[in-house]
Write a protein that holds these residues in place. Sequence first.
Motif, mmCIF file in Angstrom:
data_model
loop_
_atom_site.group_PDB
_atom_site.id
_atom_site.type_symbol
_atom_site.label_atom_id
_atom_site.label_comp_id
_atom_site.label_asym_id
_atom_site.label_seq_id
_atom_site.Cartn_x
_atom_site.Cartn_y
_atom_site.Cartn_z
ATOM 1 N N ALA A 257 0.835 -1.202 0.000
ATOM 2 C CA ALA A 257 0.000 0.000 0.000
ATOM 3 C C ALA A 257 0.872 1.255 0.000
ATOM 4 O O ALA A 257 0.599 2.222 -0.732
ATOM 5 C CB ALA A 257 -0.929 -0.008 1.211
ATOM 6 N N ALA A 258 1.935 1.250 0.814
ATOM 7 C CA ALA A 258 2.847 2.396 0.837
ATOM 8 C C ALA A 258 3.560 2.576 -0.499
ATOM 9 O O ALA A 258 3.733 3.702 -0.992
ATOM 10 C CB ALA A 258 3.862 2.223 1.964
ATOM 11 N N LEU A 259 3.951 1.482 -1.105
ATOM 12 C CA LEU A 259 4.645 1.548 -2.390
ATOM 13 C C LEU A 259 3.731 2.075 -3.488
ATOM 14 O O LEU A 259 4.153 2.875 -4.336
ATOM 15 C CB LEU A 259 5.163 0.150 -2.759
ATOM 16 C CG LEU A 259 6.103 0.059 -3.970
ATOM 17 C CD1 LEU A 259 7.368 0.881 -3.732
ATOM 18 C CD2 LEU A 259 6.459 -1.394 -4.252
ATOM 19 N N SER A 260 2.469 1.670 -3.471
ATOM 20 C CA SER A 260 1.539 2.139 -4.500
ATOM 21 C C SER A 260 1.216 3.619 -4.330
ATOM 22 O O SER A 260 1.000 4.335 -5.318
ATOM 23 C CB SER A 260 0.248 1.310 -4.449
ATOM 24 O OG SER A 260 -0.441 1.517 -3.222
ATOM 25 N N ARG A 261 1.197 4.091 -3.083
ATOM 26 C CA ARG A 261 0.963 5.533 -2.863
ATOM 27 C C ARG A 261 2.175 6.344 -3.297
ATOM 28 O O ARG A 261 2.037 7.450 -3.840
ATOM 29 C CB ARG A 261 0.662 5.794 -1.383
ATOM 30 C CG ARG A 261 -0.727 5.334 -0.947
ATOM 31 C CD ARG A 261 -1.087 5.941 0.400
ATOM 32 N NE ARG A 261 -0.135 5.543 1.438
ATOM 33 C CZ ARG A 261 -0.302 4.487 2.224
ATOM 34 N NH1 ARG A 261 -1.377 3.711 2.078
ATOM 35 N NH2 ARG A 261 0.595 4.185 3.147
ATOM 36 N N ALA A 262 3.369 5.828 -3.056
ATOM 37 C CA ALA A 262 4.583 6.557 -3.420
ATOM 38 C C ALA A 262 4.819 6.562 -4.927
ATOM 39 O O ALA A 262 5.409 7.503 -5.463
ATOM 40 C CB ALA A 262 5.791 5.945 -2.705
ATOM 41 N N MET A 263 4.359 5.516 -5.617
ATOM 42 C CA MET A 263 4.593 5.403 -7.061
ATOM 43 C C MET A 263 3.261 5.139 -7.753
ATOM 44 O O MET A 263 2.829 3.986 -7.900
ATOM 45 C CB MET A 263 5.591 4.286 -7.355
ATOM 46 C CG MET A 263 6.910 4.451 -6.621
ATOM 47 S SD MET A 263 8.089 3.110 -6.951
ATOM 48 C CE MET A 263 8.456 3.427 -8.684
ATOM 49 N N PRO A 264 2.560 6.215 -8.162
ATOM 50 C CA PRO A 264 1.235 6.061 -8.787
ATOM 51 C C PRO A 264 1.249 5.158 -10.019
ATOM 52 O O PRO A 264 0.238 4.509 -10.325
ATOM 53 C CB PRO A 264 0.867 7.500 -9.170
ATOM 54 C CG PRO A 264 1.659 8.356 -8.231
ATOM 55 C CD PRO A 264 2.937 7.622 -8.004
ATOM 56 N N LEU A 265 2.378 5.098 -10.731
ATOM 57 C CA LEU A 265 2.453 4.260 -11.922
ATOM 58 C C LEU A 265 2.250 2.785 -11.554
ATOM 59 O O LEU A 265 1.553 2.050 -12.267
ATOM 60 C CB LEU A 265 3.808 4.438 -12.608
ATOM 61 C CG LEU A 265 4.038 3.600 -13.870
ATOM 62 C CD1 LEU A 265 3.000 3.948 -14.936
ATOM 63 C CD2 LEU A 265 5.451 3.800 -14.411
ATOM 64 N N LEU A 266 2.840 2.373 -10.437
ATOM 65 C CA LEU A 266 2.659 0.992 -9.995
ATOM 66 C C LEU A 266 1.203 0.731 -9.604
ATOM 67 O O LEU A 266 0.683 -0.363 -9.839
ATOM 68 C CB LEU A 266 3.579 0.698 -8.799
ATOM 69 C CG LEU A 266 5.088 0.698 -9.085
ATOM 70 C CD1 LEU A 266 5.855 0.428 -7.805
ATOM 71 C CD2 LEU A 266 5.440 -0.339 -10.148
ATOM 72 N N ARG A 267 0.571 1.753 -9.033
ATOM 73 C CA ARG A 267 -0.834 1.617 -8.646
ATOM 74 C C ARG A 267 -1.696 1.401 -9.892
ATOM 75 O O ARG A 267 -2.636 0.605 -9.891
ATOM 76 C CB ARG A 267 -1.285 2.850 -7.868
ATOM 77 C CG ARG A 267 -2.717 2.746 -7.324
ATOM 78 C CD ARG A 267 -3.064 3.974 -6.489
ATOM 79 N NE ARG A 267 -4.393 3.848 -5.919
ATOM 80 C CZ ARG A 267 -4.653 3.243 -4.770
ATOM 81 N NH1 ARG A 267 -3.662 2.706 -4.080
ATOM 82 N NH2 ARG A 267 -5.881 3.175 -4.318
ATOM 83 N N GLN A 268 -1.389 2.168 -10.958
ATOM 84 C CA GLN A 268 -2.137 2.021 -12.197
ATOM 85 C C GLN A 268 -1.915 0.651 -12.825
ATOM 86 O O GLN A 268 -2.788 0.132 -13.538
ATOM 87 C CB GLN A 268 -1.733 3.118 -13.185
ATOM 88 C CG GLN A 268 -2.126 4.518 -12.728
ATOM 89 C CD GLN A 268 -1.628 5.591 -13.682
ATOM 90 O OE1 GLN A 268 -1.049 5.291 -14.731
ATOM 91 N NE2 GLN A 268 -1.858 6.851 -13.335
ATOM 92 N N MET A 269 -0.762 0.057 -12.570
ATOM 93 C CA MET A 269 -0.458 -1.274 -13.103
ATOM 94 C C MET A 269 -1.091 -2.397 -12.265
ATOM 95 O O MET A 269 -0.987 -3.561 -12.623
ATOM 96 C CB MET A 269 1.061 -1.468 -13.155
ATOM 97 C CG MET A 269 1.754 -0.545 -14.142
ATOM 98 S SD MET A 269 3.575 -0.645 -14.018
ATOM 99 C CE MET A 269 3.845 -2.390 -14.412
ATOM 100 N N GLY A 270 -1.739 -2.030 -11.158
ATOM 101 C CA GLY A 270 -2.436 -3.018 -10.342
ATOM 102 C C GLY A 270 -1.730 -3.400 -9.057
ATOM 103 O O GLY A 270 -2.213 -4.269 -8.323
ATOM 104 N N LEU A 271 -0.590 -2.768 -8.765
ATOM 105 C CA LEU A 271 0.144 -3.078 -7.542
ATOM 106 C C LEU A 271 -0.452 -2.293 -6.383
ATOM 107 O O LEU A 271 -0.223 -1.086 -6.247
ATOM 108 C CB LEU A 271 1.622 -2.734 -7.707
ATOM 109 C CG LEU A 271 2.537 -3.097 -6.528
ATOM 110 C CD1 LEU A 271 2.581 -4.603 -6.335
ATOM 111 C CD2 LEU A 271 3.942 -2.549 -6.751
ATOM 112 N N ARG A 272 -1.232 -2.958 -5.545
ATOM 113 C CA ARG A 272 -1.913 -2.312 -4.416
ATOM 114 C C ARG A 272 -1.780 -3.169 -3.165
ATOM 115 O O ARG A 272 -1.338 -4.314 -3.216
ATOM 116 C CB ARG A 272 -3.392 -2.086 -4.756
ATOM 117 C CG ARG A 272 -3.606 -1.252 -6.016
ATOM 118 C CD ARG A 272 -5.063 -1.019 -6.282
ATOM 119 N NE ARG A 272 -5.269 -0.238 -7.487
ATOM 120 C CZ ARG A 272 -6.454 0.167 -7.921
ATOM 121 N NH1 ARG A 272 -7.544 -0.148 -7.247
ATOM 122 N NH2 ARG A 272 -6.562 0.874 -9.029
#
Length: 406
Positions: A246-261
């Motif tokens: 969750a912390a990683l996805s907040r820090a890197m929005p690109l990863l969040r868009q790729m589905g990393l949550r």
Amino acid sequence: MNVRDRQQHKYSILAVIIFTVSFIFPFADIRENRVAGSVPLWAGDLLSRTGPGGVLLLMLPPVLLILAILLRRSGRFSREALWLRIIPALLPGLSILTAFWVLSGIPGAYEEFLGEFGRVGMGFGFYLFILAGIVPLLSDRPPKGGAWIALGVFLITSVLLYTSSALDSLGIIREASNQQRRLLKEIGNHISITLSSVGIAVVIGVPGAFISYQYRRIRNAVFPVLNVLQTIPSIALFGLMIAPLAALSRAMPLLRQMGLRGIGNTPAIIALSMYALYPVLRYSYTALSEVDGKVIDAARGMGMNTIQLWGMVRLPLGIPVILHGIRVALIQTLGNATLAKLVGGGGLGVFVFEGLGQASSDMVLLGMFLIIAITLVADQLLTVLIRLLTPKALQNQYSAQTGESQ
């Protein structure tokens, strides 16, 4: 009586005992709806309602088995007689067919108790009855071709039961029918999560085994870490994935868009791949390190260089064991993937945990039966693949190492 006959005789006697015990417990139950309390039905209840036909039908598998045991012991017939060897192979399908046939007659006999939403469930005696039919095939030396005969009978039985409307009132059938689209979706999710996790483990584990084999320091560092990971409870490891992801996805929005949550399939796949990594790496390392040194010396004596030695000797001899490690990882992951629901993921665990939350045993059984079926199919497919890729000269040796019968 030789060793094979004694082994088969012991399992046949055990099957008869289980058949007998199955009639002591409730064979089925009826409920007014999916969450209502169940009313247990014993064999005596079925006899009083449906007449002797249902119970006599249930007696057919154990009677056939007892008859085969007595005739085999009498010595009047050859122990290799075809029909005596076929009976144990027919029992699984015959037990399933007769047990479900009896269940199909319950709605008509108890029509006044079953309304529009009424359903029939399977009791403990039902499961024991099915188990008794399978036991004779579990011996170390089952009848030759028995597994294939049993599979054929099982498939024919499944088709007959599926195409008939006799089991429409069965609880798990109604759940599957009511949630057909969702069920297909979650089956796909379960398989996708499993294959993704095992794929990651293979991509990391097989090269990791090569590196560990070449460098002792890396081996001494990697295996203790994997041993520790295996001791962490799966639920705890799933939960540990949420916060950092969750912390990683907040820090890197690109990863969040790729589905990393922090929730969803991603933490489940990462945790499952960690568990799957150990058997893949361990078996792969064992496959490389246990190649007979005499074979390596002979290959070098023939003038093979390092690349030829790996490509023509080590890998062909090690592939069966490497694939067996992948098989173990796949079977393990198919079961553990049920827990993906706890971190917001998909899969058949959705039905298991929703069924527990709603006190619906039918949903739980539906999810668990499908997981078991998928696991058995995957295990058999990989077993066939391993046998095809195993050199004929090594098939007997591999079977002895893995405990399989050819």
